[in-house]
Design an enzyme around this catalytic site. Structure first.
Site, mmCIF file in Angstrom:
data_model
loop_
_atom_site.group_PDB
_atom_site.id
_atom_site.type_symbol
_atom_site.label_atom_id
_atom_site.label_comp_id
_atom_site.label_asym_id
_atom_site.label_seq_id
_atom_site.Cartn_x
_atom_site.Cartn_y
_atom_site.Cartn_z
ATOM 1 N N ARG A 1 -13.788 4.038 -12.134
ATOM 2 C CA ARG A 1 -14.001 2.760 -11.615
ATOM 3 C C ARG A 1 -15.125 2.339 -10.692
ATOM 4 N NH1 ARG A 1 -11.143 2.924 -7.696
ATOM 5 N NH2 ARG A 1 -10.334 4.894 -7.495
ATOM 6 N N TYR B 1 -13.692 1.595 -19.320
ATOM 7 C CA TYR B 1 -13.196 2.877 -18.701
ATOM 8 C C TYR B 1 -11.968 2.634 -17.769
ATOM 9 C CZ TYR B 1 -12.456 7.403 -16.671
ATOM 10 O OH TYR B 1 -11.879 8.610 -16.329
ATOM 11 N N LYS C 1 -4.247 -0.442 -12.499
ATOM 12 C CA LYS C 1 -4.870 -0.830 -11.116
ATOM 13 C C LYS C 1 -4.834 -2.310 -10.805
ATOM 14 C CE LYS C 1 -4.961 3.476 -10.409
ATOM 15 N NZ LYS C 1 -4.913 4.283 -9.635
ATOM 16 N N HIS D 1 0.267 2.818 -4.580
ATOM 17 C CA HIS D 1 -0.399 3.844 -5.051
ATOM 18 C C HIS D 1 0.064 5.021 -4.805
ATOM 19 C CE1 HIS D 1 -4.641 5.738 -6.074
ATOM 20 N NE2 HIS D 1 -4.028 5.849 -6.896
ATOM 21 N N SER E 1 -7.159 8.436 -4.954
ATOM 22 C CA SER E 1 -7.482 8.854 -6.364
ATOM 23 C C SER E 1 -8.073 10.221 -5.981
ATOM 24 C CB SER E 1 -8.758 8.080 -6.800
ATOM 25 O OG SER E 1 -8.195 6.363 -6.550
ATOM 26 N N CYS F 1 -6.654 13.097 -5.678
ATOM 27 C CA CYS F 1 -6.168 13.809 -4.268
ATOM 28 C C CYS F 1 -4.775 14.360 -4.552
ATOM 29 C CB CYS F 1 -6.012 12.994 -3.142
ATOM 30 S SG CYS F 1 -7.890 12.363 -2.524
ATOM 31 N N ASP G 1 1.566 7.752 -10.132
ATOM 32 C CA ASP G 1 0.346 7.158 -9.925
ATOM 33 C C ASP G 1 0.719 5.958 -9.053
ATOM 34 O OD1 ASP G 1 -2.517 7.200 -9.675
ATOM 35 O OD2 ASP G 1 -2.597 5.457 -10.868
ATOM 36 N N ARG H 1 -10.383 12.406 -18.232
ATOM 37 C CA ARG H 1 -8.937 12.239 -17.970
ATOM 38 C C ARG H 1 -8.273 12.398 -19.188
ATOM 39 N NH1 ARG H 1 -7.172 9.507 -12.850
ATOM 40 N NH2 ARG H 1 -8.827 9.719 -11.580
HETATM 41 P P1 GTP Z 1 -5.620 9.791 -9.577
HETATM 42 O O1 GTP Z 1 -5.017 9.745 -10.970
HETATM 43 O O2 GTP Z 1 -7.045 9.419 -9.508
HETATM 44 O O3 GTP Z 1 -4.807 8.724 -8.848
HETATM 45 O O4 GTP Z 1 -5.402 11.188 -8.976
HETATM 46 P P2 GTP Z 1 -4.290 12.082 -8.304
HETATM 47 O O5 GTP Z 1 -4.176 11.705 -7.020
HETATM 48 O O6 GTP Z 1 -3.173 11.758 -9.347
HETATM 49 O O7 GTP Z 1 -4.749 13.485 -8.443
HETATM 50 P P3 GTP Z 1 -4.659 14.730 -9.254
HETATM 51 O O8 GTP Z 1 -3.068 15.340 -9.204
HETATM 52 O O9 GTP Z 1 -4.912 14.587 -10.592
HETATM 53 O O10 GTP Z 1 -5.464 15.836 -8.867
HETATM 54 C C1 GTP Z 1 -6.796 15.546 -8.447
HETATM 55 C C2 GTP Z 1 -7.582 17.083 -8.264
HETATM 56 O O11 GTP Z 1 -6.984 17.661 -7.021
HETATM 57 C C3 GTP Z 1 -7.358 17.899 -9.328
HETATM 58 O O12 GTP Z 1 -8.621 18.672 -9.557
HETATM 59 C C4 GTP Z 1 -6.463 18.839 -8.927
HETATM 60 O O13 GTP Z 1 -6.541 20.215 -9.396
HETATM 61 C C5 GTP Z 1 -6.630 18.782 -7.412
HETATM 62 N N1 GTP Z 1 -5.513 19.404 -6.522
HETATM 63 C C6 GTP Z 1 -4.215 18.699 -6.835
HETATM 64 N N2 GTP Z 1 -3.191 19.275 -5.951
HETATM 65 C C7 GTP Z 1 -3.972 20.235 -5.246
HETATM 66 C C8 GTP Z 1 -3.518 21.079 -4.188
HETATM 67 O O14 GTP Z 1 -2.566 21.069 -3.788
HETATM 68 N N3 GTP Z 1 -4.420 21.695 -3.642
HETATM 69 C C9 GTP Z 1 -5.911 21.740 -3.847
HETATM 70 N N4 GTP Z 1 -6.721 22.809 -3.554
HETATM 71 N N5 GTP Z 1 -6.389 20.912 -5.013
HETATM 72 C C10 GTP Z 1 -5.343 20.002 -5.521
HETATM 73 C C1 SPV Z 2 -7.393 6.360 -9.680
HETATM 74 O O1 SPV Z 2 -8.665 6.224 -9.684
HETATM 75 O O2 SPV Z 2 -6.601 6.365 -8.773
HETATM 76 C C2 SPV Z 2 -6.626 6.556 -11.079
HETATM 77 C C3 SPV Z 2 -7.423 6.464 -12.248
HETATM 78 O O3 SPV Z 2 -5.825 6.655 -11.324
HETATM 79 S S1 SPV Z 2 -7.895 4.674 -12.839
HETATM 80 O O4 SPV Z 2 -7.058 4.282 -13.775
HETATM 81 O O5 SPV Z 2 -9.386 4.854 -13.459
HETATM 82 O O6 SPV Z 2 -8.184 4.078 -11.586
HETATM 83 MN MN MN Z 3 -4.357 6.563 -9.367
#
Ligand code: GTP
Ligand code: SPV
Ligand code: MN
Length: 604
Positions: free
Chosen positions: A80, A208, A217, A237, A259, A261, A286, A378
């Protein structure tokens, strides 16, 4: 314009508002062809073949990853772009201090020049879609016009797409108008503009994810949050999960993490052995749309129908459900590939392969300092691939939320878990959420910034007004959810994460559920309730207890710095910041001073 038909010649819609608008946009963008998408399997096969023939998608191994494809985006277009994202409200004050703003007339004018003839030699796809269960009071219809078949195939996974959307819309004029063109994929000519008052989104110059899958979003959060303000609901979110106890008791939790996290991981978590009989069900990973029902509780639906999840870090230990989810019918974007048609990313199980093709398509050798997969690579997978998918995911009523959790990536200060004293305190947690930046947006990674409610890049109106909207929701609720703050990312002096995270987060979730159901006590600190010694179930956890103590510690010096930083942030929000939040900050500061003085006296 003639009545559009599907491939079999059956009419799709007679909605004159829609036909007129598509006509107008086609006259502007001048595509060679206009193709209406019906969402059928036949259409998917045809489009897939076309995109493969054009090299936009490459098939992966049909035995290892059946019906899976890899897409490599332009290297200048991998995340983004917050600096190129605009909220175009009549006044700048409506967009507020946290958004980029353009006057609607200026934005339309500027982008009309870019869209003029942008689809010459291309096909314009008309994508009708629903965000939310078809026919639900929560749900909204959108139309996206795009010149990218990759967008069509992704939208087909991420939304309820095609004929059901047109049926739901009927003859109504109430739909989101989304226009997207890749143009020449040049950051100089890239703009993501939102016109909340017009329920309109214009996106140009990117291909993207969050920039172009306009239901996600752009509609479900930026325009959605504005519609929520107007209509009395919340667009957030947030992931949504169900926790099922061995006795079959179900508790629903929503959680806002910025994002990249941990939302997808938390929503798909498999509890550790100690929690035999406990089960986590994914409702969404999400986005949550939430409204108060007649029973005075907050109900949530997931407007999406698939996952656009972060690949790096996903493996059979951290997220087995995600590994199962991506094992078929998935589009991968910017991951690395192996010689035998498999995918690879940093943090995947097993040995690092000796040779790979990296995310840009270049040969890559083990030991190379460059990442093989892009950090924001992704997968796009249908929800139905997820073994932990909740059976209520299509329920038009949504699920009743008992707890709301906020969490960020914080190396210091924020303890593993803390409960707010009350609704307003919970909103203070959300409003002051801080997190280190990630690869999900272009720009520097690892810098702590305030990301209120994990909505900094996604709130479609004035942030202070948004806090006020959250505060006012309390009046509608007889039984509001309990509010929590968590942090999986605190680090020790060695720079390593103190808490093992992933499935072990169940231990924290269990305390949250027990607190929400008024079953366990808590220890009061100046800032909220934390688990009493012994209340966090740590049995079978293979790390030193001192490490857990460090992860859960509330350090008064760190909180002094934190409250100063919050004070600075609040100043940037100006007069729209609800006064109650600033008063709560002051109250926290005063309580902190008392504690510090008392501690100093005790030492003396
Ligand atoms: P968006 O799709 O961008 O909104 O992200 P999201 O909040 O769904 O994050 P996601 O669960 O995909 O995790 C993002 C990164 O954080 C990945 O590389 C995970 O491996 C890492 N991660 C997720 N949960 C944990 C956790 O409990 N501990 C640690 N150390 N890393 C984590
Ligand atoms: C984020 O960035 O919080 C996402 C991926 O979930 S995107 O759809 O590219 O915004
Ligand atoms: Mn997101």
């Amino acid at each position: 314009m003639q009545t559009p038909t599907d491939a079999a010649g059956k009419p799709l819609t007679k909605n004159q508002h829609l036909l007129d608008w598509v006509d107008e946009m086609a006259r502007l963008t001048k595509p060679d062809h206009v193709v209406w998408c019906d969402g059928s399997d036949e259409e998917k096969h045809r489009l897939t073949e076309e995109t493969v023939a054009k090299g936009i998608l490459t098939p992966l191994s049909s035995t290892k990853l059946p019906n899976c494809f890899i897409h490599r985006s332009n290297p200048n277009d991998v995340a983004r772009v917050e600096q190129l994202t605009f909220i175009c409200t009549p006044t700048q004050d409506e967009a507020g201090p946290t958004n980029n703003w353009m006057a609607p007339a200026d934005a339309y004018k500027k982008l009309t020049v870019l869209f003029d003839g942008s689809m010459k030699g291309r096909t314009m796809y008309v994508i009708p879609y629903v965000m939310g269960p078809v026919g639900s009071v929560h749900s909204k219809v959108g139309l996206e016009l795009t010149d990218s078949p990759y967008v069509v195939l992704n939208m087909r996974i991420m939304t309820r797409m095609g004929r059901p959307a047109l049926n739901m819309l009927g003859a109504s004029n109430d739909f989101n108008r989304g226009l997207h063109s890749m143009l020449d994929v040049n950051p100089e000519r890239r703009f993501i503009c939102h016109f909340p008052q017009d329920n309109t989104i214009w996106s140009v110059g990117s291909g993207y994810g969050g920039n172009v899958l306009l239901g996600k979003k752009c509609l479900a959060l930026r325009v959605g949050s504005y519609l929520g303000l107007r209509e009395g609901w919340l667009a957030e979110h947030m992931l949504i999960l169900g926790v099922e106890s061995p006795e079959g008791e179900m508790t629903y939790v929503a959680a806002a993490f910025p994002s990249a996290c941990g939302k997808t991981n938390f929503a798909m978590m498999i509890p550790p052995k100690r929690f035999k009989g406990w089960k986590i069900w994914t409702v969404g990973d999400d986005i949550a749309w939430m409204r108060v029902s007649a029973d005075g509780r907050l109900y949530a639906v997931n407007p999406e129908n698939g996952y656009f999840g972060v690949a790096p870090g996903t493996n059979a230990t951290t997220n087995p459900n995600a590994m199962a989810t991506v094992s078929h019918d998935t589009i991968f974007t910017n991951v690395a590939t192996t010689k035998d048609g498999n995918v690879w990313w940093e943090g995947m199980d097993g040995e690092v392969p000796d040779e790979l093709t990296d995310w840009t398509g270049k040969p890559w050798k083990k030991g190379s300092p460059d990442k093989a997969a892009h950090p924001n690579s992704r997968f796009t997978s249908p929800s139905t691939n997820n073994p932990a998918l909740s059976k209520f995911t299509d329920d038009p009523e949504g699920v009743p939320i008992s707890a709301i959790v906020f969490g960020g990536r914080r190396a210091t200060t924020i303890p593993l878990v803390m409960q707010a004293f009350n609704w307003m305190n919970g909103i203070f947690f959300g409003a002051t959420l801080g997190s280190e930046t990630t690869a999900a947006a272009t720009g520097k990674v690892g810098v702590v910034r305030r990301d209120p409610f994990a909505m900094l890049p996604f709130c479609g109106y004035n942030m202070g007004t948004y806090f006020g909207h959250w505060l006012s929701m309390q009046a509608k609720m007889v039984n509001p959810p309990k509010m929590f703050l968590v942090n999986w990312f605190r680090k020790g002096e060695d720079g390593k994460f103190l808490w093992p995270g992933y499935g072990e987060n169940m231990r924290v979730l269990k305390w949250i559920v027990d607190r929400a159901r008024l079953r366990v006590g808590g220890q009061e600190t100046p800032f909220g309730w934390v688990p009493k010694a012994g209340d966090l179930d740590l049995s079978g956890l293979d790390i030193p207890h001192e490490q857990v103590d460090q992860a859960t510690h509330v350090d008064l010096e760190e909180w002094t710095t934190e409250l100063t930083s919050i004070s600075e942030f609040f100043k940037t929000l100006g007069p729209s910041l609800p006064r109650v939040l600033d008063l709560h900050r002051e109250l926290s500061e005063e309580r902190l001073k008392i504690m510090k003085t008392a501690n100093a006296q005790a030492k003396a």
